[in-house]
Write a protein that holds these residues in place. Structure first.
Motif, PDB file in Angstrom:
ATOM      1  N   GLY A 295      44.221  39.684  35.201  1.00 10.50           N
ATOM      2  CA  GLY A 295      45.196  39.509  34.128  1.00 10.50           C
ATOM      3  C   GLY A 295      44.551  39.575  32.756  1.00 10.50           C
ATOM      4  O   GLY A 295      45.111  40.152  31.817  1.00 10.50           O
ATOM      5  N   ILE A 296      43.365  38.991  32.625  1.00  7.18           N
ATOM      6  CA  ILE A 296      42.641  39.043  31.350  1.00  7.18           C
ATOM      7  C   ILE A 296      42.285  40.487  31.007  1.00  7.18           C
ATOM      8  O   ILE A 296      42.471  40.938  29.870  1.00  7.18           O
ATOM      9  N   PHE A 297      41.783  41.224  31.992  1.00  5.27           N
ATOM     10  CA  PHE A 297      41.429  42.632  31.778  1.00  5.27           C
ATOM     11  C   PHE A 297      42.673  43.456  31.452  1.00  5.27           C
ATOM     12  O   PHE A 297      42.643  44.331  30.574  1.00  5.27           O
ATOM     13  N   GLY A 298      43.766  43.172  32.143  1.00  5.30           N
ATOM     14  CA  GLY A 298      45.020  43.873  31.877  1.00  5.30           C
ATOM     15  C   GLY A 298      45.546  43.624  30.483  1.00  5.30           C
ATOM     16  O   GLY A 298      46.093  44.530  29.830  1.00  5.30           O
ATOM     17  N   ASN A 299      45.374  42.400  29.992  1.00  3.44           N
ATOM     18  CA  ASN A 299      45.798  42.071  28.627  1.00  3.44           C
ATOM     19  C   ASN A 299      45.003  42.849  27.590  1.00  3.44           C
ATOM     20  O   ASN A 299      45.535  43.247  26.549  1.00  3.44           O
ATOM     21  N   ILE A 300      43.729  43.060  27.867  1.00  2.61           N
ATOM     22  CA  ILE A 300      42.890  43.848  26.960  1.00  2.61           C
ATOM     23  C   ILE A 300      43.386  45.288  26.900  1.00  2.61           C
ATOM     24  O   ILE A 300      43.480  45.892  25.821  1.00  2.61           O
ATOM     25  N   LEU A 301      43.743  45.846  28.044  1.00  3.89           N
ATOM     26  CA  LEU A 301      44.252  47.216  28.098  1.00  3.89           C
ATOM     27  C   LEU A 301      45.607  47.342  27.411  1.00  3.89           C
ATOM     28  O   LEU A 301      45.950  48.402  26.877  1.00  3.89           O
TER      29      LEU A 301
ATOM     30  N   LEU B 280      44.643  43.796  43.499  1.00  7.71           N
ATOM     31  CA  LEU B 280      43.878  43.599  42.267  1.00  7.71           C
ATOM     32  C   LEU B 280      44.242  44.664  41.242  1.00  7.71           C
ATOM     33  O   LEU B 280      44.406  44.370  40.047  1.00  7.71           O
ATOM     34  N   ALA B 281      44.400  45.907  41.710  1.00  6.29           N
ATOM     35  CA  ALA B 281      44.802  46.990  40.811  1.00  6.29           C
ATOM     36  C   ALA B 281      46.195  46.732  40.251  1.00  6.29           C
ATOM     37  O   ALA B 281      46.451  46.945  39.056  1.00  6.29           O
ATOM     38  N   ASP B 282      47.089  46.248  41.105  1.00  5.21           N
ATOM     39  CA  ASP B 282      48.444  45.941  40.643  1.00  5.21           C
ATOM     40  C   ASP B 282      48.435  44.784  39.644  1.00  5.21           C
ATOM     41  O   ASP B 282      49.227  44.764  38.699  1.00  5.21           O
ATOM     42  N   SER B 283      47.532  43.843  39.835  1.00  9.79           N
ATOM     43  CA  SER B 283      47.434  42.701  38.921  1.00  9.79           C
ATOM     44  C   SER B 283      46.984  43.129  37.526  1.00  9.79           C
ATOM     45  O   SER B 283      47.404  42.549  36.521  1.00  9.79           O
ATOM     46  N   ILE B 284      46.131  44.143  37.472  1.00  7.83           N
ATOM     47  CA  ILE B 284      45.613  44.611  36.182  1.00  7.83           C
ATOM     48  C   ILE B 284      46.721  45.193  35.314  1.00  7.83           C
ATOM     49  O   ILE B 284      46.681  45.087  34.083  1.00  7.83           O
ATOM     50  N   LYS B 285      47.732  45.784  35.937  1.00  6.12           N
ATOM     51  CA  LYS B 285      48.785  46.437  35.152  1.00  6.12           C
ATOM     52  C   LYS B 285      49.891  45.474  34.709  1.00  6.12           C
ATOM     53  O   LYS B 285      50.855  45.893  34.089  1.00  6.12           O
ATOM     54  N   ARG B 286      49.754  44.217  34.991  1.00  6.14           N
ATOM     55  CA  ARG B 286      50.794  43.245  34.646  1.00  6.14           C
ATOM     56  C   ARG B 286      50.774  42.892  33.161  1.00  6.14           C
ATOM     57  O   ARG B 286      49.777  43.068  32.463  1.00  6.14           O
TER      58      ARG B 286
END
Length: 219
Positions: free
Chosen positions: A65-71, A150-156
């Protein structure tokens, strides 16, 4: 979380839990139960073991989630990440179906190198301590299905959603893993394969949808 997303993450986890999760995590479940076979509260310990495994998934969801927020800071970067994640899911789904060398390399060799030492040290524990430690380590076991979540979590959109994705994944696999021995005796190998391939095809379709959406948004 959209109904379509929820249906995908639930159905993939629930279906594959009766086949894929058996082959990946079944050995750990059996080893844990044998270690504590003389305990009167074995079912409670097994339940705690599974909860600890799910906690590890949620823990991983926080980082995704943290990485996804950065993206998500830039719309173009986020759209591109959706496209890349979608392609990754397509490749992953195909790898799960054909069980190629690439997936075997990640699931087997990396696991042996990174986690085997921790598990060997933890195997001496019994009871509650054994359930918590071994269950948590089980959650970090390299697995193609976990990579999908994990990949799906990144796009949240936020960390909470990423945690929810991993929590739903863990809870969806709980019935099959908690009653591992009973269910394995009831289900035939053919039925397990049908469940597995259905889940893998859903992953590919979902990846196509995500890659297309990311591509259209990026243009």
């Amino acid at each position: 979380m959209l109904d379509f997303d929820f249906l995908v993450i639930f159905s993939v986890a629930f279906l594959s839990s009766f086949g894929h999760c058996y082959s990946m995590c079944g050995g750990f479940n059996l080893a844990f139960m044998r270690l504590n076979s003389n305990r009167k509260n074995l079912f409670s310990l097994t339940f705690l073991y599974q909860l600890s495994r799910i906690l590890a998934y949620v823990f991983l969801g926080v980082f995704c989630g943290i990485f996804g927020n950065i993206l998500a800071i830039n719309a173009k970067i986020q759209s591109l990440s959706f496209f890349i994640i979608g392609i990754f899911m397509i490749v992953l789904g195909c790898a799960l179906i054909f069980r190629g060398y690439f997936l075997a390399l990640i699931e087997n060799h990396i696991f042996v190198n990174l986690l085997n030492g921790f598990i060997r040290k933890s195997i001496k524990f019994k009871g509650i301590k054994s359930a918590i430690i071994l269950g948590f380590l089980n959650g970090f076991m390299p697995c193609g299905l976990v990579y999908f979540y994990l990949a799906d979590s990144i796009k949240r959109e936020n960390i909470l959603e990423s945690m929810c994705v991993m929590l739903i994944f863990g809870l969806s696999t709980l019935p099959a893993m908690l009653f591992f021995v009973k269910v394995s005796q009831f289900l035939s190998e053919i039925l397990k394969k049908i469940f597995n391939y259905t889940a893998y095809i859903i992953i590919i379709i979902y990846g196509l949808h995500l890659a297309y959406s990311g591509f259209m948004a990026f243009r």
